[in-house]
Design a protein around this motif. Structure first.
Motif, PDB file in Angstrom:
ATOM      1  N   UNK A  82     -20.222 -91.733 -29.757  1.00  0.00           N
ATOM      2  CA  UNK A  82     -20.594 -93.141 -29.879  1.00  0.00           C
ATOM      3  C   UNK A  82     -22.067 -93.270 -30.226  1.00  0.00           C
ATOM      4  N   UNK A  83     -22.368 -94.287 -31.023  1.00  0.00           N
ATOM      5  CA  UNK A  83     -23.733 -94.779 -31.155  1.00  0.00           C
ATOM      6  C   UNK A  83     -23.678 -96.227 -30.692  1.00  0.00           C
ATOM      7  N   UNK A  84     -24.774 -96.922 -30.815  1.00  0.00           N
ATOM      8  CA  UNK A  84     -24.789 -98.303 -30.335  1.00  0.00           C
ATOM      9  C   UNK A  84     -23.840 -99.198 -31.124  1.00  0.00           C
ATOM     10  N   UNK A  85     -23.648 -98.922 -32.408  1.00  0.00           N
ATOM     11  CA  UNK A  85     -22.802 -99.806 -33.210  1.00  0.00           C
ATOM     12  C   UNK A  85     -21.773 -99.061 -34.064  1.00  0.00           C
ATOM     13  N   UNK A  86     -21.344 -97.865 -33.607  1.00  0.00           N
ATOM     14  CA  UNK A  86     -20.297 -97.140 -34.322  1.00  0.00           C
ATOM     15  C   UNK A  86     -19.686 -96.073 -33.409  1.00  0.00           C
ATOM     16  N   UNK A  87     -18.572 -95.531 -33.850  1.00  0.00           N
ATOM     17  CA  UNK A  87     -17.986 -94.390 -33.161  1.00  0.00           C
ATOM     18  C   UNK A  87     -17.263 -93.508 -34.163  1.00  0.00           C
ATOM     19  N   UNK A  88     -17.135 -92.227 -33.802  1.00  0.00           N
ATOM     20  CA  UNK A  88     -16.512 -91.234 -34.656  1.00  0.00           C
ATOM     21  C   UNK A  88     -15.571 -90.386 -33.812  1.00  0.00           C
ATOM     22  N   UNK A  89     -14.403 -90.082 -34.361  1.00  0.00           N
ATOM     23  CA  UNK A  89     -13.456 -89.170 -33.726  1.00  0.00           C
ATOM     24  C   UNK A  89     -13.222 -88.028 -34.694  1.00  0.00           C
ATOM     25  N   UNK A  90     -13.450 -86.799 -34.204  1.00  0.00           N
ATOM     26  CA  UNK A  90     -13.274 -85.602 -35.026  1.00  0.00           C
ATOM     27  C   UNK A  90     -12.246 -84.683 -34.384  1.00  0.00           C
ATOM     28  N   UNK A  91     -11.498 -84.004 -35.248  1.00  0.00           N
ATOM     29  CA  UNK A  91     -10.564 -82.989 -34.791  1.00  0.00           C
ATOM     30  C   UNK A  91     -11.190 -81.621 -34.955  1.00  0.00           C
ATOM     31  N   UNK A  92     -10.981 -80.727 -33.991  1.00  0.00           N
ATOM     32  CA  UNK A  92     -11.536 -79.370 -34.013  1.00  0.00           C
ATOM     33  C   UNK A  92     -10.605 -78.457 -34.809  1.00  0.00           C
ATOM     34  N   UNK A  93     -10.931 -78.237 -36.082  1.00  0.00           N
ATOM     35  CA  UNK A  93     -10.106 -77.431 -36.968  1.00  0.00           C
ATOM     36  C   UNK A  93     -10.768 -76.111 -37.351  1.00  0.00           C
TER      37      UNK A  93
ATOM     38  N   UNK B 217     -11.534 -90.595 -37.546  1.00  0.00           N
ATOM     39  CA  UNK B 217     -11.882 -92.015 -37.521  1.00  0.00           C
ATOM     40  C   UNK B 217     -13.405 -92.118 -37.502  1.00  0.00           C
ATOM     41  N   UNK B 218     -13.938 -92.987 -38.331  1.00  0.00           N
ATOM     42  CA  UNK B 218     -15.369 -93.299 -38.298  1.00  0.00           C
ATOM     43  C   UNK B 218     -15.499 -94.791 -38.595  1.00  0.00           C
ATOM     44  N   UNK B 219     -15.940 -95.541 -37.588  1.00  0.00           N
ATOM     45  CA  UNK B 219     -15.980 -96.997 -37.743  1.00  0.00           C
ATOM     46  C   UNK B 219     -17.325 -97.557 -37.302  1.00  0.00           C
ATOM     47  N   UNK B 220     -17.772 -98.553 -38.046  1.00  0.00           N
ATOM     48  CA  UNK B 220     -18.942 -99.337 -37.656  1.00  0.00           C
ATOM     49  C   UNK B 220     -18.463-100.569 -36.914  1.00  0.00           C
TER      50      UNK B 220
END
Length: 158
Positions: A67-78, A97-100
């Motif tokens: 998380x950042x203050x105005x976004x989040x990212x989900x990564x898979x460990x490949x 997923x990467x969303x602002x």
């Protein structure tokens, strides 16, 4: 007999009353829209977290959430194949997923946590938008994710 041209005081008062009523409705509607958008944002984050948890469990792979203050990212460990190294910082790890966000997001998770291969979170904590809405926070436990309302110090489940 002359016909009067113009409007009467009564007609003017009725028009002003109608305009005032419409403006009052519009201002309350804007507040409702803002609360709705906050709730929609929190529900969207919740759905993405549930998806990451489900993928971790079904694919036997770690999924990392940051998380950042105005976004989040989900990564898979490949990386390395076939099932990763429990670290989502390698070149071949995939961003799922990467969303602002339109609202500032707060959390007490040091801005990151993982869903392990068994679908459990590696940390417990909270994510919240510090604005009034029916649902504006997510309580993250090792085994579950709860939506709730932030009261300034905790997320009360709904």
């Amino acid at each position: 007999m002359k016909t009067a041209k113009g409007i009467t005081l009564v007609e003017l008062i009725v028009v002003v009353a109608i305009i005032t009523t419409l403006l009052a409705i519009a201002f309350s509607f804007q507040g409702w829209i803002r609360r709705y958008n906050i709730e929609r944002t929190v529900r969207e984050i919740h759905a993405d977290l549930l998806m990451a948890r489900q993928k971790a469990l079904s694919e036997n792979r770690v999924y990392c959430v940051s998380f950042t203050q105005n976004s989040y990212t989900i990564k898979g460990d490949f990386d390395p194949p076939p099932d990763g190294d429990s670290d989502c910082n390698d070149a071949n790890d995939r961003t799922i997923v990467q969303k602002s966000l339109s609202y500032n997001l707060d959390n007490n998770l040091s801005n990151t946590f993982n869903f392990q291969k068994d679908g459990l979170s590696n940390k417990e904590g909270k994510i919240w938008i510090n604005e009034k809405a029916y649902m504006n926070c997510i309580d993250i436990y090792y085994t579950r994710l709860n939506l709730g309302v932030w009261n300034g110090s905790e997320c009360i489940a709904k």
